[in-house]
Design a protein around this motif. Structure first.
Motif, PDB file in Angstrom:
ATOM      1  N   ASP A 282      -2.032  10.335   2.341  1.00 20.64           N
ATOM      2  CA  ASP A 282      -0.926  10.719   1.466  1.00 20.64           C
ATOM      3  C   ASP A 282       0.300   9.924   0.959  1.00 20.64           C
ATOM      4  O   ASP A 282       0.442   9.788  -0.564  1.00 20.64           O
ATOM      5  CB  ASP A 282       0.150  12.197   1.927  1.00 20.64           C
ATOM      6  N   ARG A 283       0.862   8.872   1.546  1.00 20.37           N
ATOM      7  CA  ARG A 283       1.698   8.049   0.982  1.00 20.37           C
ATOM      8  C   ARG A 283       0.947   7.071   0.309  1.00 20.37           C
ATOM      9  O   ARG A 283       2.025   6.403  -0.681  1.00 20.37           O
ATOM     10  CB  ARG A 283       2.830   7.451   2.292  1.00 20.37           C
ATOM     11  N   LEU A 284      -0.307   6.204   0.838  1.00 22.44           N
ATOM     12  CA  LEU A 284      -0.784   5.598   0.100  1.00 22.44           C
ATOM     13  C   LEU A 284      -1.465   5.810  -1.390  1.00 22.44           C
ATOM     14  O   LEU A 284      -0.862   5.598  -2.434  1.00 22.44           O
ATOM     15  CB  LEU A 284      -2.636   4.983   0.820  1.00 22.44           C
ATOM     16  N   GLU A 285      -1.959   7.611  -1.432  1.00 21.43           N
ATOM     17  CA  GLU A 285      -1.807   8.158  -2.812  1.00 21.43           C
ATOM     18  C   GLU A 285      -0.700   7.789  -3.561  1.00 21.43           C
ATOM     19  O   GLU A 285       0.009   7.794  -4.328  1.00 21.43           O
ATOM     20  CB  GLU A 285      -2.707   9.662  -2.839  1.00 21.43           C
ATOM     21  N   LYS A 286       0.474   8.455  -3.408  1.00 17.67           N
ATOM     22  CA  LYS A 286       1.771   8.501  -4.566  1.00 17.67           C
ATOM     23  C   LYS A 286       2.187   6.957  -4.516  1.00 17.67           C
ATOM     24  O   LYS A 286       2.337   6.187  -5.899  1.00 17.67           O
ATOM     25  CB  LYS A 286       3.084   8.701  -3.107  1.00 17.67           C
ATOM     26  N   MET A 287       2.454   5.944  -3.511  1.00 24.98           N
ATOM     27  CA  MET A 287       2.344   4.492  -3.803  1.00 24.98           C
ATOM     28  C   MET A 287       1.489   3.853  -4.779  1.00 24.98           C
ATOM     29  O   MET A 287       1.276   2.782  -5.850  1.00 24.98           O
ATOM     30  CB  MET A 287       2.205   3.872  -2.342  1.00 24.98           C
TER      31      MET A 287
ATOM     32  N   THR B 280     -13.403  -1.045   0.230  1.00 27.29           N
ATOM     33  CA  THR B 280     -12.371  -2.545   0.442  1.00 27.29           C
ATOM     34  C   THR B 280     -11.064  -2.602   0.795  1.00 27.29           C
ATOM     35  O   THR B 280     -11.074  -3.550   2.014  1.00 27.29           O
ATOM     36  CB  THR B 280     -13.512  -3.309  -0.404  1.00 27.29           C
ATOM     37  N   ILE B 281     -10.137  -1.757  -0.247  1.00 34.67           N
ATOM     38  CA  ILE B 281      -8.763  -2.124  -0.222  1.00 34.67           C
ATOM     39  C   ILE B 281      -8.653  -2.203   1.054  1.00 34.67           C
ATOM     40  O   ILE B 281      -7.385  -2.683   1.869  1.00 34.67           O
ATOM     41  CB  ILE B 281      -7.992  -1.704  -1.091  1.00 34.67           C
TER      42      ILE B 281
ATOM     43  N   SER C  31      -2.966  -6.417  -7.284  1.00 37.74           N
ATOM     44  CA  SER C  31      -2.525  -5.751  -8.564  1.00 37.74           C
ATOM     45  C   SER C  31      -2.541  -4.211  -9.188  1.00 37.74           C
ATOM     46  O   SER C  31      -2.818  -3.565  -7.994  1.00 37.74           O
ATOM     47  CB  SER C  31      -3.519  -6.510  -9.726  1.00 37.74           C
ATOM     48  N   ALA C  32      -2.266  -3.898 -10.437  1.00 39.93           N
ATOM     49  CA  ALA C  32      -1.585  -2.731 -10.610  1.00 39.93           C
ATOM     50  C   ALA C  32      -3.364  -1.958 -10.908  1.00 39.93           C
ATOM     51  O   ALA C  32      -3.141  -0.451 -10.430  1.00 39.93           O
ATOM     52  CB  ALA C  32      -0.869  -2.630 -11.733  1.00 39.93           C
ATOM     53  N   GLU C  33      -4.073  -2.652 -11.074  1.00 36.40           N
ATOM     54  CA  GLU C  33      -5.450  -2.429 -11.474  1.00 36.40           C
ATOM     55  C   GLU C  33      -6.451  -2.043 -10.127  1.00 36.40           C
ATOM     56  O   GLU C  33      -6.779  -0.905  -9.724  1.00 36.40           O
ATOM     57  CB  GLU C  33      -6.280  -3.633 -12.248  1.00 36.40           C
ATOM     58  N   GLU C  34      -6.341  -2.530  -8.867  1.00 35.84           N
ATOM     59  CA  GLU C  34      -6.905  -2.239  -7.487  1.00 35.84           C
ATOM     60  C   GLU C  34      -5.629  -1.072  -7.108  1.00 35.84           C
ATOM     61  O   GLU C  34      -6.851  -0.488  -5.863  1.00 35.84           O
ATOM     62  CB  GLU C  34      -6.149  -4.038  -6.501  1.00 35.84           C
ATOM     63  N   ALA C  35      -4.626  -0.693  -7.752  1.00 32.91           N
ATOM     64  CA  ALA C  35      -3.928   0.219  -7.593  1.00 32.91           C
ATOM     65  C   ALA C  35      -5.134   1.444  -7.201  1.00 32.91           C
ATOM     66  O   ALA C  35      -5.226   2.598  -7.039  1.00 32.91           O
ATOM     67  CB  ALA C  35      -2.226   0.936  -7.773  1.00 32.91           C
ATOM     68  N   ALA C  36      -5.508   1.116  -8.806  1.00 32.12           N
ATOM     69  CA  ALA C  36      -6.413   2.577  -9.396  1.00 32.12           C
ATOM     70  C   ALA C  36      -7.788   2.025  -8.272  1.00 32.12           C
ATOM     71  O   ALA C  36      -8.446   4.249  -8.070  1.00 32.12           O
ATOM     72  CB  ALA C  36      -7.053   2.024 -10.759  1.00 32.12           C
ATOM     73  N   LYS C  37      -8.282   1.281  -8.174  1.00 35.68           N
ATOM     74  CA  LYS C  37      -9.103   1.296  -6.814  1.00 35.68           C
ATOM     75  C   LYS C  37      -8.750   2.004  -5.888  1.00 35.68           C
ATOM     76  O   LYS C  37      -9.738   2.704  -5.137  1.00 35.68           O
ATOM     77  CB  LYS C  37      -9.432  -0.241  -6.831  1.00 35.68           C
ATOM     78  N   LEU C  38      -7.578   1.924  -5.301  1.00 35.43           N
ATOM     79  CA  LEU C  38      -7.054   2.049  -4.422  1.00 35.43           C
ATOM     80  C   LEU C  38      -7.131   4.315  -3.485  1.00 35.43           C
ATOM     81  O   LEU C  38      -7.206   4.458  -3.227  1.00 35.43           O
ATOM     82  CB  LEU C  38      -5.675   1.849  -3.563  1.00 35.43           C
ATOM     83  N   LEU C  39      -7.218   4.174  -5.119  1.00 33.01           N
ATOM     84  CA  LEU C  39      -6.734   6.142  -5.459  1.00 33.01           C
ATOM     85  C   LEU C  39      -8.511   6.546  -5.001  1.00 33.01           C
ATOM     86  O   LEU C  39      -8.153   7.889  -4.489  1.00 33.01           O
ATOM     87  CB  LEU C  39      -6.259   5.990  -6.714  1.00 33.01           C
ATOM     88  N   GLU C  40      -8.958   5.783  -6.144  1.00 30.90           N
ATOM     89  CA  GLU C  40     -10.766   6.168  -5.699  1.00 30.90           C
ATOM     90  C   GLU C  40     -10.999   5.850  -3.481  1.00 30.90           C
ATOM     91  O   GLU C  40     -11.760   6.873  -3.584  1.00 30.90           O
ATOM     92  CB  GLU C  40     -11.474   5.767  -6.314  1.00 30.90           C
TER      93      GLU C  40
ATOM     94  N   VAL D 182      -9.161   6.337  -1.446  1.00 31.35           N
ATOM     95  CA  VAL D 182      -7.793   7.440  -1.130  1.00 31.35           C
ATOM     96  C   VAL D 182      -8.703   8.986  -1.104  1.00 31.35           C
ATOM     97  O   VAL D 182      -9.036   9.844  -0.058  1.00 31.35           O
ATOM     98  CB  VAL D 182      -6.591   7.832  -0.910  1.00 31.35           C
ATOM     99  N   LYS D 183      -9.002   8.654  -2.229  1.00 28.87           N
ATOM    100  CA  LYS D 183      -9.646  10.775  -2.687  1.00 28.87           C
ATOM    101  C   LYS D 183     -11.116  10.680  -1.598  1.00 28.87           C
ATOM    102  O   LYS D 183     -11.399  11.721  -1.293  1.00 28.87           O
ATOM    103  CB  LYS D 183     -10.485  10.126  -4.099  1.00 28.87           C
ATOM    104  N   LEU D 184     -11.507   9.561  -1.763  1.00 19.90           N
ATOM    105  CA  LEU D 184     -13.385   9.428  -0.488  1.00 19.90           C
ATOM    106  C   LEU D 184     -13.365   9.973   0.528  1.00 19.90           C
ATOM    107  O   LEU D 184     -13.491  10.177   1.155  1.00 19.90           O
ATOM    108  CB  LEU D 184     -13.575   8.025  -0.506  1.00 19.90           C
ATOM    109  N   LEU D 185     -11.928   9.164   1.355  1.00 24.50           N
ATOM    110  CA  LEU D 185     -11.823   9.036   2.596  1.00 24.50           C
ATOM    111  C   LEU D 185     -11.044  10.765   3.095  1.00 24.50           C
ATOM    112  O   LEU D 185     -11.451  11.088   3.929  1.00 24.50           O
ATOM    113  CB  LEU D 185     -10.783   8.106   2.805  1.00 24.50           C
TER     114      LEU D 185
END
Length: 241
Positions: free
Chosen positions: A222-227, A172-173, A188-197, A199-202
């Motif tokens: 890769d850039r989304l993961e670093k961010m 969703t993000i 939020s920083a909490e949503e950043a953790a969800k973003l990392l998930e 990235v891994k799935l995609l």
């Protein structure tokens, strides 16, 4: 127009630019009414008056002061000869630049000043640094996630297919990137953790979209993961613009 990835770097005390970006130096107003006593100004002389004062000496005056004959405004501080400057001083008028130095404004007047200025009308200590000084600070900063170049990077063009691929896979993000650009949403920083998930799935799902999609969007992931890792580590929000 492309879409960029950025973080709210001053959320973290570890950001090397935080002090500079948080130190307000000047505010610009379109109309300095009410703040004339603290507003910066230039002293100018109307050309008609300057010509009257200088008379037949006008051409020589321009030459010895190296002034442009086609100028529209005569600034007193551009006059190199002190004698000429003194002759014109009485004809000078204040031309306000619009800038108000913060250190000249009393606490009682600060609120009114800030209410009349927009976010883009403010000058900080960070703005006063040279490009080389900014780059040097970014290169050393822990929050500089884009290969040491800063805390902003490229997501891709507005018509990127990645959000649609993300939507299809329940991410969703990343799927909301186009909408969040328009709404200026802060994640939020909490949503950043969800973003990392996401990235891994995609990363696992992209091969299903074909080799071209893998080549095209692996760098973005890769850039989304670093961010995302920076935001999680330093508790910083992020956004797309």
């Amino acid at each position: 127009m492309g879409v960029s990835i950025a973080i709210c770097e001053v959320d973290s005390d570890s950001a090397l630019c935080k002090v500079g970006k948080s130190t307000l130096l000047k505010v610009n107003l379109k109309d300095v009414a009410g703040f004339e006593d603290v507003a910066e100004f230039d002293l100018v002389v109307p050309l008609s008056q300057a010509k009257l004062v200088m008379g037949d000496d006008w051409e020589a005056f321009l030459k010895r002061n190296r002034l442009d004959p086609e100028m529209e405004t005569l600034y007193l501080d551009k006059i190199k000869q002190d004698v000429d400057k003194q002759r014109l001083m009485a004809e000078s008028q204040k031309l306000y630049t619009g800038w108000i130095p913060i250190d000249k404004v009393s606490p009682e007047r600060m609120s009114a000043l800030m209410d009349r200025s927009g976010k883009d009308d403010r000058l900080t200590a960070w703005d006063m640094l040279s490009f080389d000084e900014m780059s040097a600070a970014c290169a050393k900063c822990f929050l500089s996630w884009d290969e040491g170049r800063g805390c902003m990077g490229t997501f891709g063009p507005e018509n990127s297919a990645l959000p649609e691929i993300a939507k299809k896979n329940g991410c969703t993000i990343i799927a909301s990137v186009p909408v969040s650009v328009g709404s200026k949403k802060l994640f939020s920083a909490e949503e950043a953790a969800k973003l990392l998930e996401e990235v891994k799935l995609l990363r696992g799902k992209l091969p299903d979209e074909g080799k071209m999609m893998v080549r095209r969007y692996s760098g973005v992931l890769d850039r989304l993961e670093k961010m995302g890792n920076v935001c999680v580590t330093y508790k910083s929000r992020f956004y797309f613009l």
